[in-house]
Design a protein around this motif. Structure first.
Motif: not given
Length: 684
Positions: A367-395
């Motif tokens: 989520l911190a990879k905002t290069g190529g845009t005028p934005f930078f990540a000031e704050e990042i929060t993640c609410k995950i499902l325990p023991s679950k993995f999602c493809p980073l390509s989708a993120v």
């Protein structure tokens, strides 16, 4: 204590320059609309290009100030009114104006558009800044000629924002008071077409040098101090320069304000004229060290530096903080991205896999990879499902889509309010037979015979104590054209009032403000330095209770004769016109003040001699440079249709004054070299 925010304002003479300024870190840009700004030879922006330019800047948190900072003629005002509407509808933030007619139209048509007083209004003192505040201006752009103490005093007490130039070209003349380009080549600096005759070589005392050319200004080393003064905006000059120059100046200013080192050598290579100067700011403008010109070596250094300078704006600068919140829902991913005022959520279906480890760090890095845009990540929060993995390509795809959507929302235009107003009728003035007035440099030029021929006359304020009592009722006392010492001039005004003088003349908004502040009951006349070129401007000053107005010498006779107002209007019809008003003395290149006797001369390439006169080397001092040949309309007075006509005497003896007056009374031609000025050919 948190340092005050200071707006870094960068020039955008073209789309490429605008992008370079934004990518390098400018907080605001200023740009011109084709035809109505003080840099007519820049690429500028067409009216229909404004919305896209504003959208680009606003999406990145950058404000847009539109320069409408030239004087206008009556027949141009309807088109200007349409431009004001277009500027407001584009969502631009402010209009930079010189002409009070333009300010009037902005207030009437687009009251939400902030008014910034251009440096072309020649504001050199606190009284001028206060006068503009009373007229609804929210910011004043101060003259470049001010010292640090003078800037500090105005900023602390004027009641509106101050803006100062901190980098770029130095005009030799106080902006708004230069007529050299117009008189020499018909190209008006007050209308954005300056040809730069001051950059040509001149000769004095047998020495040839660029005696009227100053080094470029740079106050980068002083930016922390300027910030602490309370200055709201630091401005970079250069709409005629390049994207590389803009990026270098913006980057240097940003670093200097952050108390970080900047590359001064690279900044000089981007563009300079024999280096930089801070002579006015540092209060050493009479040393002769401020003068310089562009050399072949300077040009070669710039060319060699271009590839390195382009790196400063090759990539989009990440300057807009955002918060990203990712949530893993049972059958999809949801990403909420928000800036300071808006928030949006995007989601996409996803198939989870089993996770062996905590995937939060990986998600945060993605989520911190905002290069190529005028934005930078000031704050990042993640609410995950325990023991679950999602493809980073989708993120990654969700992050890209969400930021693109946010950028699109930020690009939406928010137009300013636009009012439909009926055009103000401009009643053409009836033909008039002008009364004869005179301006004298000294009371010694005023004889009883001369007084009998004149309806009124003007003398410098410093002459008040020398004026015979019988002449005082018809005497108008003129303030200095440059006002750098309010206290001294105010004291002189009070003394003149005690002597019985009731009529005074101002050459700028500063003079108007100072007279009104010091002597509320005094009668005020407006001199040619107000640059009145149209009826609406004349009406604005008449509405401020000025008793008479001298119109700009950059009008044709036809244009001047057509202007009408509720007060008498006049023109200068004779004299060596003052074509430059300068604070840095060009004579210091060739002689010391001790031997100068406050007079000098410069010869141009054709051998024409320009007289230089000095009002003193103290803080209130300034230099006037006069046109080589006199203006003469003695044999054309029947074509002058203003209420009064002024003979502008400078070095003439009392006998010569008598001869000129008689020649004008008898409609005689000039016996020597003369000019008709711009009264027949006009200016571009």
């Amino acid at each position: 204590m948190k340092p005050q925010f200071v707006d870094i304002l960068a020039p955008a003479g073209s789309r490429a320059m605008m992008e370079a300024a934004v990518f390098a870190g400018a907080n605001s840009v200023y740009l011109g609309v084709t035809g109505f700004n003080a840099r007519r030879t820049a690429a500028n922006f067409e009216v229909d290009e404004l919305p896209e330019a504003v959208a680009f800047c606003h999406a990145r948190g950058v404000k847009v100030n539109v320069a409408l900072n030239t004087v206008l003629y009556d027949d141009e005002l309807p088109d200007l009114a349409e431009v004001v509407r277009a500027v407001a509808k584009s969502g631009a933030d402010a209009a930079i104006v010189q002409d009070l007619a333009v300010a009037r139209l902005v207030r009437q048509i687009a009251p939400g558009l902030a008014l910034h007083a251009s440096t072309q209004m020649s504001v050199t003192d606190l009284a001028g800044a206060k006068a503009l505040a009373a007229q609804g201006f929210s910011r004043v752009i101060l003259a470049r000629e001010l010292t640090a103490d003078e800037i500090r005093e105005i900023t602390a007490h004027c009641g509106i924002e101050t803006e100062i130039f901190v980098h770029g070209a130095h005009c030799m003349c106080v902006s708004g008071q230069c007529y050299m380009s117009a008189f020499y080549g018909g190209r008006s600096g007050n209308r954005g077409a300056c040809a730069g005759p001051c950059r040509l070589p001149y000769t004095a005392e047998g020495k040839t040098d660029a005696l009227l050319g100053l080094k470029d200004l740079s106050l980068m080393d002083h930016l922390p101090e300027i910030r602490d003064m309370g200055v709201a905006c630091v401005k970079i000059e250069g709409r005629l320069r390049t994207p590389e120059y803009v990026a270098a100046a913006v980057d240097s200013a940003r670093r200097a304000l952050a108390n970080e080192p900047y590359d001064r050598a690279m900044l000089e290579k981007a563009f300079s004229r024999s280096g930089f100067t801070a002579g006015f700011y540092e209060n050493h403008y009479l040393t002769g060290e401020m003068f310089g010109h562009r050399t072949e070596e300077d040009g070669s250094a710039t060319k060699a530096a271009l590839p390195a300078l382009r790196e400063l704006y090759r990539r989009e600068r990440q300057s807009v903080p955002v918060k990203l919140a990712l949530e893993m829902l049972p059958d999809r991913l949801a990403l909420t991205v928000s800036d300071d005022i808006r928030s949006l959520t995007l989601s996409c279906p996803v198939v989870y896999e089993e996770a062996k480890n905590d995937i939060t760090p990986a998600l945060q890095r993605s989520l911190a990879k905002t290069g190529g845009t005028p934005f930078f990540a000031e704050e990042i929060t993640c609410k995950i499902l325990p023991s679950k993995f999602c493809p980073l390509s989708a993120v990654n795809e969700l992050r890209r889509d969400a930021l693109a959507a946010l950028l699109e929302q930020r690009s939406a235009i928010t137009p300013q309010e636009v009012r439909d107003i009926a055009p103000e009728p401009i009643t053409r003035a009836m033909p008039r037979i002008p009364k004869l007035r005179a301006r004298f440099a000294s009371v010694r030029q005023l004889t009883a015979e001369a007084a009998s021929m004149l309806s009124a006359w003007t003398l410098p304020l410093r002459e008040a104590g020398q004026v015979p009592e019988e002449y005082r009722a018809k005497t108008v006392l003129a303030l200095p054209r440059a006002l750098f010492d309010d206290k001294m001039v105010a004291a002189a005004l009070e003394t003149a009032w005690r002597f019985g003088f009731r009529r005074f003349e101002a050459q700028s908004i500063c003079g108007v403000g100072l007279i009104r502040q010091t002597l509320p009951e005094a009668e005020i006349s407006g001199g040619f330095g107000l640059n009145i070129t149209n009826t609406l401007s004349a009406k604005e000053y008449a509405g401020q209770r000025l008793a008479s107005l001298t119109l700009s010498p950059e009008l044709t006779l036809a244009q001047a004769n057509a202007i009408s107002a509720e007060v008498p209007l006049g023109l200068i019809v004779y004299g060596h016109m003052p074509v430059m008003l300068v604070r840095a003395c060009p004579m210091r290149n060739v002689m010391d003040c001790a031997v100068c006797k406050q007079q000098g001369s410069l010869a141009d390439r054709k051998g024409m001699v320009l007289t230089v006169e000095c009002s003193g080397s103290g803080p209130a001092g300034a230099r006037e440079i006069y046109n080589p040949v006199p203006l003469w309309l003695g044999d054309r007075m029947q074509e002058v249709g203003t209420d009064f006509a002024t003979l502008y005497f400078t070095r003439e003896s009392a006998q010569e004054v008598q001869q000129v007056l008689k020649a004008f009374m008898q409609n005689e031609p000039c016996e020597g070299n003369f000019t008709r000025g711009l009264y027949y050919k006009g200016v571009s």
